[in-house]
Scaffold this active site. Structure first.
Site, PDB file in Angstrom:
ATOM      1  N   LYS A  59       0.416  -1.259  -0.302  1.00 50.45           N
ATOM      2  CA  LYS A  59       0.302  -0.421  -0.580  1.00 50.45           C
ATOM      3  C   LYS A  59       0.938   1.324   0.147  1.00 50.45           C
ATOM      4  O   LYS A  59       1.915   0.970  -0.743  1.00 50.45           O
ATOM      5  CB  LYS A  59      -0.716  -0.236   1.266  1.00 50.45           C
ATOM      6  CG  LYS A  59      -1.540  -1.265   1.477  1.00 50.45           C
ATOM      7  CD  LYS A  59      -2.842  -1.379   2.200  1.00 50.45           C
ATOM      8  CE  LYS A  59      -3.328  -2.740   1.913  1.00 50.45           C
ATOM      9  NZ  LYS A  59      -4.877  -2.375   3.463  1.00 50.45           N
ATOM     10  N   GLU A 145      -9.636  -0.600  -1.161  1.00 47.67           N
ATOM     11  CA  GLU A 145      -9.592   0.803  -0.849  1.00 47.67           C
ATOM     12  C   GLU A 145      -9.756   1.674  -2.385  1.00 47.67           C
ATOM     13  O   GLU A 145      -9.776   3.052  -2.136  1.00 47.67           O
ATOM     14  CB  GLU A 145      -8.076   0.786  -0.875  1.00 47.67           C
ATOM     15  CG  GLU A 145      -7.839   0.468   0.492  1.00 47.67           C
ATOM     16  CD  GLU A 145      -6.471   0.104   1.680  1.00 47.67           C
ATOM     17  OE1 GLU A 145      -6.648  -0.993   2.404  1.00 47.67           O
ATOM     18  OE2 GLU A 145      -5.818  -0.434   0.278  1.00 47.67           O
ATOM     19  N   GLY A 221      -7.330  -4.773   7.510  1.00 46.73           N
ATOM     20  CA  GLY A 221      -6.570  -3.733   8.544  1.00 46.73           C
ATOM     21  C   GLY A 221      -7.347  -3.721   9.661  1.00 46.73           C
ATOM     22  O   GLY A 221      -7.469  -2.787  10.474  1.00 46.73           O
TER      23      GLY A 221
END
Length: 300
Positions: A59, A145, A221
């Site tokens: 990420k 995301e 997460g």
């Protein structure tokens, strides 16, 4: 129009149980699946002919020295791994990470791409041709995301998927439901829509270059992880989708990763599930020791 999944009974989940990190399975059984999927509802040993892939998604993390150091640790850890390994590094570090991985079995992945052109006046965009030129083996498409924060629609995800495949790079297509969608029993309908739209125009031959990453959004997460029972159930549905929409052969061979707070403590049980073929790992991929343990999971 996207057909809704029928014949699948689902149950609502109270939020308190979800926050306890124990996610109940949906109430259906393998008998409702196509025969080829039902036959696979045994041990992992029965499907060892299918490849497995552990990929780290870094990420927007690391600085250049950290990225290079981490890549070297992954290269070393992968030497004895029982599966294929890859890292999806931040864009600025792709060349340096590729150099650090030289001579290893670790593949290089990018986290996103631009689908509408190979070059031109598109400030800030990165084409698949650029990614190929720096040695990328994989590109992510449709990560939650990107969908939630950057507004990637199913149609945009499909355009990226087709562009990645056209470039000759393997595509890791990410799918997964929100917390409220699982609670309301919509998981399979959500996945059906994401697969139907995301793979539009992808034929049987192109499917050889597709990896599916199932990532329940509520587990990314958060520290919450689907139990092996829940993860296997959902993966079995995804595999049955390929039986119904492609063929038994495609369903038998497509790699379906699990993602969502995978760590060294839960990886062995998850990888023992017959329809889980690896993992897309987030936070735990940022530390060499933890990612090494995941890459070198113990087969059951």
């Amino acid at each position: 129009e996207i057909p809704r999944v029928t014949g699948v009974q689902t149950c609502a989940l109270p939020i308190c149980k979800m926050l306890s990190a124990v996610i109940a399975p949906l109430s259906w059984n393998a008998a409702a699946l196509p025969a080829s999927a039902s036959a696979r509802a045994g041990s992992r040993a029965a499907v060892d002919m299918r490849e497995m892939l552990i990929a780290g998604n870094w990420k927007m993390n690391t600085l250049l020295p950290e990225a290079v150091s981490l890549a070297k640790e992954v290269a070393e850890a992968a030497k004895n791994s029982p599966c294929d390994v890859a890292v999806c590094a931040p864009l600025p570090y792709l060349t340096a990470v590729k150099d650090a991985l030289k001579g290893s079995k670790v593949g290089l992945g990018a986290q996103d791409c631009y689908a509408d052109a190979d070059a031109g006046a598109f400030t800030g965009a990165t084409s698949t041709a650029m990614l190929e030129s720096v040695g990328c083996d994989y590109v992510l498409s449709g990560h939650s995301e990107r969908r939630a924060i950057f507004g990637d629609s199913d149609e945009m995800v499909n355009a990226k998927t087709l562009k990645i495949l056209k470039q000759g790079i393997k595509c890791i297509l990410c799918i997964g439901e929100l917390k409220e969608e699982r609670e309301s029993g919509e998981t399979f309908n959500v996945l059906n829509t994401q697969l139907t739209k995301g793979l539009k125009g992808v034929d049987d031959k192109m499917m050889k270059e597709i990896v599916i990453a199932y990532e329940p959004v509520w587990a990314i997460g958060t520290g919450l992880t689907a139990t092996p029972e829940v993860a296997q159930e959902t993966h079995a549905y995804v595999r049955s989708w390929f039986t119904e929409n492609y063929s038994d052969a495609i369903a038998d061979n497509v790699i379906i990763q699990y993602g969502g707070s995978v760590n060294a403590e839960n990886v062995d049980e998850l990888m023992a599930c017959p329809d889980i073929d690896g993992a897309l790992v987030g936070g735990a991929s940022l530390k060499g020791e933890s990612f090494s343990a995941i890459c070198n999971f113990k087969k059951k």
